[in-house]
Design an enzyme around this catalytic site. Structure first.
Site, short mmCIF file in Angstrom:
data_model
loop_
_atom_site.label_atom_id
_atom_site.label_comp_id
_atom_site.label_asym_id
_atom_site.label_seq_id
_atom_site.Cartn_x
_atom_site.Cartn_y
_atom_site.Cartn_z
N GLY A 14 47.63 21.57 -4.38
CA GLY A 14 47.34 21.06 -3.03
C GLY A 14 46.77 22.16 -2.16
O GLY A 14 47.00 22.20 -0.95
N ASP A 64 44.94 16.38 -10.93
CA ASP A 64 45.92 15.41 -10.47
C ASP A 64 47.27 15.88 -11.02
O ASP A 64 47.50 15.81 -12.23
CB ASP A 64 45.57 14.01 -10.99
CG ASP A 64 46.56 12.97 -10.52
OD1 ASP A 64 47.60 13.34 -9.93
OD2 ASP A 64 46.29 11.77 -10.74
N VAL A 65 48.15 16.35 -10.14
CA VAL A 65 49.41 16.96 -10.63
C VAL A 65 50.34 15.94 -11.29
O VAL A 65 51.31 16.33 -11.94
CB VAL A 65 50.19 17.71 -9.51
CG1 VAL A 65 49.41 18.90 -9.00
CG2 VAL A 65 50.61 16.78 -8.38
N TYR A 156 60.69 10.23 -0.03
CA TYR A 156 60.25 11.61 0.21
C TYR A 156 61.45 12.58 0.21
O TYR A 156 61.41 13.63 -0.43
CB TYR A 156 59.52 11.65 1.55
CG TYR A 156 58.93 12.99 1.94
CD1 TYR A 156 57.76 13.47 1.34
CD2 TYR A 156 59.52 13.76 2.94
CE1 TYR A 156 57.21 14.69 1.72
CE2 TYR A 156 58.97 14.98 3.32
CZ TYR A 156 57.82 15.44 2.71
OH TYR A 156 57.28 16.64 3.10
P1 NDP Z 1 48.49 17.75 3.31
O1 NDP Z 1 48.51 16.28 3.13
O2 NDP Z 1 47.68 18.33 4.41
O3 NDP Z 1 48.05 18.45 1.95
C1 NDP Z 1 48.64 18.07 0.73
C2 NDP Z 1 47.67 18.41 -0.37
O4 NDP Z 1 48.24 17.97 -1.62
C3 NDP Z 1 46.33 17.69 -0.19
O5 NDP Z 1 45.28 18.60 -0.38
C4 NDP Z 1 46.38 16.64 -1.27
O6 NDP Z 1 45.14 16.34 -1.85
C5 NDP Z 1 47.21 17.33 -2.33
N1 NDP Z 1 47.68 16.35 -3.30
C6 NDP Z 1 48.28 15.17 -3.06
N2 NDP Z 1 48.50 14.51 -4.21
C7 NDP Z 1 48.00 15.29 -5.21
C8 NDP Z 1 47.90 15.16 -6.61
N3 NDP Z 1 48.38 14.08 -7.26
N4 NDP Z 1 47.33 16.15 -7.33
C9 NDP Z 1 46.84 17.25 -6.70
N5 NDP Z 1 46.90 17.43 -5.37
C10 NDP Z 1 47.46 16.47 -4.63
O7 NDP Z 1 50.00 18.19 3.42
P2 NDP Z 1 50.69 19.48 4.06
O8 NDP Z 1 49.82 20.66 3.95
O9 NDP Z 1 51.24 19.10 5.37
O10 NDP Z 1 51.94 19.60 3.07
C11 NDP Z 1 52.00 20.51 1.99
C12 NDP Z 1 53.41 20.48 1.43
O11 NDP Z 1 54.35 20.79 2.47
C13 NDP Z 1 53.82 19.12 0.89
O12 NDP Z 1 54.58 19.28 -0.28
C14 NDP Z 1 54.66 18.55 2.00
O13 NDP Z 1 55.60 17.62 1.52
C15 NDP Z 1 55.34 19.80 2.53
N6 NDP Z 1 55.83 19.67 3.89
C16 NDP Z 1 54.97 19.45 4.94
C17 NDP Z 1 55.47 19.31 6.22
C18 NDP Z 1 54.59 19.08 7.41
O14 NDP Z 1 55.14 18.93 8.53
N7 NDP Z 1 53.28 19.05 7.28
C19 NDP Z 1 56.91 19.42 6.48
C20 NDP Z 1 57.71 19.64 5.33
C21 NDP Z 1 57.17 19.77 4.08
P3 NDP Z 1 44.14 15.20 -1.30
O15 NDP Z 1 44.09 15.36 0.16
O16 NDP Z 1 42.91 15.58 -1.96
O17 NDP Z 1 44.74 13.91 -1.73
#
Ligand code: NDP
Length: 248
Positions: A14, A64-65, A156
């Site tokens: 991600g 795709d993870v 989640y």
């Molecule tokens: P974003 O949605 O901005 O980014 C998440 C990234 O993960 C995206 O680039 C997305 O790709 C990618 N992703 C999703 N599914 C897949 C997949 N199957 N294979 C590969 N990549 C994938 O999220 P954040 O940056 O906010 O969050 C990052 C992490 O932090 C997450 O684990 C989230 O749960 C955690 N988190 C975030 C918080 C927040 O307040 N933002 C709070 C607590 C935890 P694409 O966009 O291309 O689908």
């Protein structure tokens, strides 16, 4: 630019936006060769990384993870280029919020599949390499809701609580091979994921966070840097809340 990670290779899932992108930039700024594995990757890495000092160190790979084949072929590609993997950050994550009574099976499956199974598949794919190297750092990105729960996020919060169990089990399983496994648990971070929160939800967080602001992605990246640096050589199996005090 630092040199603390020069010669090391890092994989960030991600990694093309939000918190993941900030981690990519932080570790590249410490000299690591960094691979951003993401579902949707930019057309060119030039568009993705603005900082000219680290452009050469960053490469994105479409992954795709949730799919074993996809993860394994990305790991092979990284190995072909650098011959080693020192750091894995399991950051890819999604939300599909709903109250339990309305939550569909697919909303449950997709969140557990991406957040928990995705971390399992990526860790499994790099663990043999790290074991052979007798060296490795794995940082899982959880959430405070994995510890304190949240109404509307049964899927989640279960996935993030699962990542805590995974972190502690892996720390015990891999410690003898000098592989350290820790988890960073953010609270409210300003990223594309939280853009979809209502104004009321955002205000709730701002009022209840002792530091009175949401985190920036770099606040989370700094904690990840600590867990992959030499300064945390004797720390494994730990959960670090990076939440401005929200979960106290
Ligand atoms: P974003 O949605 O901005 O980014 C998440 C990234 O993960 C995206 O680039 C997305 O790709 C990618 N992703 C999703 N599914 C897949 C997949 N199957 N294979 C590969 N990549 C994938 O999220 P954040 O940056 O906010 O969050 C990052 C992490 O932090 C997450 O684990 C989230 O749960 C955690 N988190 C975030 C918080 C927040 O307040 N933002 C709070 C607590 C935890 P694409 O966009 O291309 O689908």
């Amino acid at each position: 630019m630092g040199t603390g990670l020069s010669g090391k290779t890092a994989i960030i899932t991600g990694g093309c936006r939000g918190i993941g992108k900030a981690i990519v930039e932080r570790l590249a700024n410490e000299g690591a060769k960094v691979f951003a594995l993401d579902y949707i990757i930019p057309k060119t890495d030039e568009v993705f990384i603005e900082d000219s000092n680290i452009k050469e160190l960053v490469k994105s790979i479409q992954v795709d993870v949730t799919q074993d084949n996809s993860v394994n072929s990305a790991v092979q590609e990284v190995m072909k280029e650098t011959g080693r993997i020192d750091i894995l950050v399991n950051n890819a994550g999604i939300t599909r919020d709903n109250l339990l009574m309305r939550m569909s099976e697919s909303e449950w499956d997709s969140v557990i599949g991406t957040n928990l199974k995705g971390a399992f598949l990526c860790t499994k794919a790099v663990s043999r390499i790290m074991m052979n190297q007798r060296n490795g750092r794995i940082v899982n990105i959880g959430s405070i809701v994995g510890s304190i729960g949240n109404a509307g996020q049964v899927n989640y919060s279960s996935s993030k609580a699962g990542m805590i169990g995974m972190t502690k089990s892996l720390a015990k399983e891999l410690g003898s091979r000098n592989i350290l496994v820790n988890l960073v648990a953010p609270g409210y971070v300003i990223t594309p994921m939280t853009e979809k929160l209502t104004e009321e939800q955002k205000q709730y967080y701002l009022q209840n966070i002792p530091l009175k602001r949401g985190a920036l992605p770099k606040d989370i990246a700094n904690a990840v840097w600590f867990f992959v640096s030499e300064d945390s050589n004797y720390i494994t199996g730990q959960v670090l809340h990076v939440d401005g005090g929200l979960a106290i």
